[in-house]
Design a protein around this motif. Structure first.
Motif, PDB file in Angstrom:
ATOM      1  N   VAL A  15       0.834  -1.201   0.000  1.00  0.00           N
ATOM      2  CA  VAL A  15       0.000   0.000   0.000  1.00  0.00           C
ATOM      3  C   VAL A  15       0.870   1.253   0.000  1.00  0.00           C
ATOM      4  N   MET A  16       1.900   1.275   0.865  1.00  0.00           N
ATOM      5  CA  MET A  16       2.764   2.458   0.949  1.00  0.00           C
ATOM      6  C   MET A  16       3.547   2.676  -0.343  1.00  0.00           C
ATOM      7  N   ALA A  17       4.038   1.600  -0.949  1.00  0.00           N
ATOM      8  CA  ALA A  17       4.778   1.746  -2.210  1.00  0.00           C
ATOM      9  C   ALA A  17       3.872   2.331  -3.292  1.00  0.00           C
ATOM     10  N   ASP A  18       2.647   1.830  -3.385  1.00  0.00           N
ATOM     11  CA  ASP A  18       1.689   2.336  -4.372  1.00  0.00           C
ATOM     12  C   ASP A  18       1.307   3.788  -4.065  1.00  0.00           C
ATOM     13  N   PHE A  19       1.061   4.071  -2.798  1.00  0.00           N
ATOM     14  CA  PHE A  19       0.663   5.409  -2.353  1.00  0.00           C
ATOM     15  C   PHE A  19       1.756   6.436  -2.653  1.00  0.00           C
ATOM     16  N   LEU A  20       2.990   6.143  -2.273  1.00  0.00           N
ATOM     17  CA  LEU A  20       4.099   7.075  -2.526  1.00  0.00           C
ATOM     18  C   LEU A  20       4.354   7.246  -4.021  1.00  0.00           C
ATOM     19  N   GLY A  21       4.212   6.153  -4.773  1.00  0.00           N
ATOM     20  CA  GLY A  21       4.360   6.232  -6.224  1.00  0.00           C
ATOM     21  C   GLY A  21       3.281   7.093  -6.858  1.00  0.00           C
ATOM     22  N   LYS A  22       2.065   6.963  -6.356  1.00  0.00           N
ATOM     23  CA  LYS A  22       0.947   7.765  -6.863  1.00  0.00           C
ATOM     24  C   LYS A  22       1.194   9.255  -6.585  1.00  0.00           C
ATOM     25  N   LEU A  23       1.624   9.574  -5.363  1.00  0.00           N
ATOM     26  CA  LEU A  23       1.913  10.983  -5.040  1.00  0.00           C
ATOM     27  C   LEU A  23       3.020  11.524  -5.929  1.00  0.00           C
ATOM     28  N   ASP A  24       4.050  10.718  -6.142  1.00  0.00           N
ATOM     29  CA  ASP A  24       5.165  11.139  -6.998  1.00  0.00           C
ATOM     30  C   ASP A  24       4.680  11.417  -8.423  1.00  0.00           C
ATOM     31  N   SER A  25       3.801  10.557  -8.937  1.00  0.00           N
ATOM     32  CA  SER A  25       3.294  10.769 -10.302  1.00  0.00           C
ATOM     33  C   SER A  25       2.415  12.019 -10.370  1.00  0.00           C
ATOM     34  N   PHE A  26       1.634  12.304  -9.311  1.00  0.00           N
ATOM     35  CA  PHE A  26       0.823  13.523  -9.281  1.00  0.00           C
ATOM     36  C   PHE A  26       1.721  14.755  -9.337  1.00  0.00           C
ATOM     37  N   VAL A  27       2.828  14.738  -8.574  1.00  0.00           N
ATOM     38  CA  VAL A  27       3.754  15.872  -8.555  1.00  0.00           C
ATOM     39  C   VAL A  27       4.379  16.063  -9.935  1.00  0.00           C
ATOM     40  N   LYS A  28       4.793  14.960 -10.569  1.00  0.00           N
ATOM     41  CA  LYS A  28       5.407  15.060 -11.899  1.00  0.00           C
ATOM     42  C   LYS A  28       4.404  15.555 -12.939  1.00  0.00           C
ATOM     43  N   GLU A  29       3.136  15.115 -12.840  1.00  0.00           N
ATOM     44  CA  GLU A  29       2.089  15.565 -13.769  1.00  0.00           C
ATOM     45  C   GLU A  29       1.909  17.070 -13.715  1.00  0.00           C
ATOM     46  N   THR A  30       2.071  17.646 -12.525  1.00  0.00           N
ATOM     47  CA  THR A  30       1.837  19.082 -12.364  1.00  0.00           C
ATOM     48  C   THR A  30       3.084  19.922 -12.612  1.00  0.00           C
ATOM     49  N   GLY A  31       4.236  19.284 -12.854  1.00  0.00           N
ATOM     50  CA  GLY A  31       5.454  20.017 -13.184  1.00  0.00           C
ATOM     51  C   GLY A  31       6.201  20.590 -11.994  1.00  0.00           C
ATOM     52  N   LEU A  32       5.897  20.113 -10.800  1.00  0.00           N
ATOM     53  CA  LEU A  32       6.585  20.589  -9.602  1.00  0.00           C
ATOM     54  C   LEU A  32       7.856  19.782  -9.368  1.00  0.00           C
TER      55      LEU A  32
END
Length: 134
Positions: A15-32
């Motif tokens: 769960v944590m690996a998926d959760f952290l990966g999801k947050l990382d992808s959200f940050v990359k999608e927004t260009g931060l």
């Protein structure tokens, strides 16, 4: 079933690996740019009556920086994701990087999972016999 309602108890590491990966992808999608994305040290939640809640909570600390529009996009992306995510705490501050001013966001994000069988939560909360004997 949805991504947050489950018939079995998932492994915490998965769960944590998926959760952290999801947050990382959200940050990359927004260009931060990401400064930190890791498991939070915040204590587990308890129900108001002292009993354990009927759900699992996983928390992550996220620190990123960029322009205010991209920070707003990230907040919106987290709040509208198909996962059951919630921003618990957020701290926004302007910082100057040379000639460019940018915003720094530090937040604690929670992921909730609701098992269909509440007895699974009771078995998770019960300590192992060798741990209880100490």
């Amino acid at each position: 079933l949805s991504t947050y309602f489950t018939n079995d108890l998932p492994k915490e590491e998965d769960v944590m690996a998926d959760f952290l990966g999801k947050l990382d992808s959200f940050v990359k999608e927004t260009g931060l740019s990401v400064q930190k994305n890791n498991r939070s040290a915040d204590p587990a939640e308890e129900a108001k009556d002292g009993k354990a809640p009927d759900y699992l909570v996983y928390k992550a600390d996220l620190e990123c920086s960029g322009n205010i529009e991209d920070i707003a996009k990230l907040i919106y992306r987290i709040d509208t994701s198909k996962e059951f995510l919630k921003i618990l705490k957020i701290n926004l501050a302007m910082k100057k990087n040379g000639e460019v001013e940018e915003m720094r966001a530090v937040m604690t994000v929670a992921k909730y999972i609701v098992p269909s069988d509440k007895t699974l939560l009771a078995s998770k909360a019960t300590p192992a016999p060798e741990a209880a004997a100490r």
